[in-house]
Write an enzyme that holds these catalytic residues in place. Structure first.
Site, PDB file in Angstrom:
ATOM      1  N   GLU A 177      35.668  35.109  30.781  1.00 57.83           N
ATOM      2  CA  GLU A 177      36.700  33.737  29.902  1.00 57.83           C
ATOM      3  C   GLU A 177      37.921  33.756  29.358  1.00 57.83           C
ATOM      4  O   GLU A 177      37.859  34.145  28.329  1.00 57.83           O
ATOM      5  CB  GLU A 177      35.641  33.748  28.904  1.00 57.83           C
ATOM      6  CG  GLU A 177      35.459  32.207  28.715  1.00 57.83           C
ATOM      7  CD  GLU A 177      34.440  31.618  27.376  1.00 57.83           C
ATOM      8  OE1 GLU A 177      34.425  31.227  26.635  1.00 57.83           O
ATOM      9  OE2 GLU A 177      33.454  32.706  26.528  1.00 57.83           O
ATOM     10  N   LYS A 214      34.213  31.272  33.719  1.00 55.85           N
ATOM     11  CA  LYS A 214      34.286  30.529  32.789  1.00 55.85           C
ATOM     12  C   LYS A 214      35.379  30.319  31.494  1.00 55.85           C
ATOM     13  O   LYS A 214      36.563  31.031  31.131  1.00 55.85           O
ATOM     14  CB  LYS A 214      33.166  31.196  31.594  1.00 55.85           C
ATOM     15  CG  LYS A 214      33.204  30.287  30.400  1.00 55.85           C
ATOM     16  CD  LYS A 214      31.549  30.456  29.531  1.00 55.85           C
ATOM     17  CE  LYS A 214      31.545  28.840  28.366  1.00 55.85           C
ATOM     18  NZ  LYS A 214      30.839  29.013  27.526  1.00 55.85           N
TER      19      LYS A 214
END
Length: 297
Positions: A177, A214
């Site tokens: 992420e 993500k």
């Protein structure tokens, strides 16, 4: 747990991943939004008791199940606690058929070269081993991009993948992420650089070593389509990043193959003061709206 069943659900299941991983720094704000002020707890332990009560209430809501919520990211203290008389990760899988992930990062360094790298994660191998023992399917770690800096973004993504390879070595699936801050003026340019760096790192992964991504919802719809179809990517999920749920859902619905992994947008409108009926109706409507945006593409 059936790892093959979990793998199939994450790869191909319809729905989204709930982010229930607020850590110590973000917990007071999450509790305030939930209607629990700071005078309701005297210390950190009581604060974590309160947030665990909120998370347990969400997880036990009838609508929180694998039909629309395919996975959930848990804070370490949530993993170490119980829900329904069993370890939290085991409970959300066995009771709700929701695949558990563990947040492993320990916060961010100060900004340098337009990015915030992750702080060192002391004892990571021990934490990953404990995660495996407690039934975690994968992990999640967050770093931040605040400017369209080619060198900064390259370093940021390289750090994510270095740790990702360590996580893969424990048989866990890392959610990588590198969040792009939604308010920066050069967001679109930063996202183009990020796409190139992610592609470079993914191309270098060996066969069978698959990760998840993500990412902040991009300025250009479907910017990340090549990542969605990349052979080393199990799933691309989107963070809400400060957008309202309405805005996040609208942006998400324009990105084919990308599903949600919302935190604040998931809990928006929930309150400790709601009756169970009111709470369950609100979370059901929220889950349905995020699900519809996730499958829109």
């Amino acid at each position: 747990m059936s790892n093959s069943e979990q793998l199939e659900q994450i790869r191909n299941g319809k729905g989204f991943i709930a982010a229930l991983d607020q850590s110590g720094g973000s917990t007071p704000k999450a509790l305030r939004l939930y209607g629990v002020e700071e005078d309701a707890y005297a210390n950190d332990e009581e604060m974590f008791d309160k947030i665990h009560e909120m998370r347990t209430r969400i997880v036990k809501a009838p609508a929180f199940n694998g039909e629309k919520v395919i996975g959930a990211i848990l804070f370490e203290k949530t993993m170490d606690r119980e829900m329904g008389g069993m370890p939290s990760g085991r409970f959300i899988w066995e009771d709700s058929r929701v695949v558990p992930f563990l947040k492993i990062d320990k916060g961010l360094e100060a900004e340098a070269d337009g990015v915030q790298m992750m702080k060192p994660i002391d004892g990571l191998d021990a934490l990953l081993k404990r995660g495996v023992e407690k039934g975690m399917f994968g992990t999640k770690m967050r770093s931040v991009i605040n400017a369209a800096s080619t060198s900064g973004i390259a370093a940021n993504v390289a750090q994510q993948f270095d740790l990702g390879r360590q996580i893969l070595g424990h048989g866990l699936v890392p959610i990588i992420e590198p969040e792009v801050t939604i308010s920066i003026t050069d967001k679109a340019e930063a996202e183009d650089i990020l796409l190139a760096e992610l592609t470079k790192q993914l191309d270098a992964l060996p066969e069978g070593k698959d990760v998840m991504l993500k990412l902040t919802l991009p300025e250009k719809a479907n910017l990340y389509q090549s990542l969605v179809s990349h052979p080393r990517v199990m799933r691309v999920v989107a963070l809400s990043g400060g957008y309202t749920r309405e805005e996040a859902n609208a942006r998400l619905s324009k990105n084919t193959g990308v599903i949600a992994s919302f935190s604040r947008a998931l809990t928006e409108g929930l309150s400790a003061q709601q009756t169970d009926t009111e709470f369950n109706e609100m979370i059901a409507a929220t889950i349905d709206s995020i699900y519809q945006a996730s499958v829109a593409g």
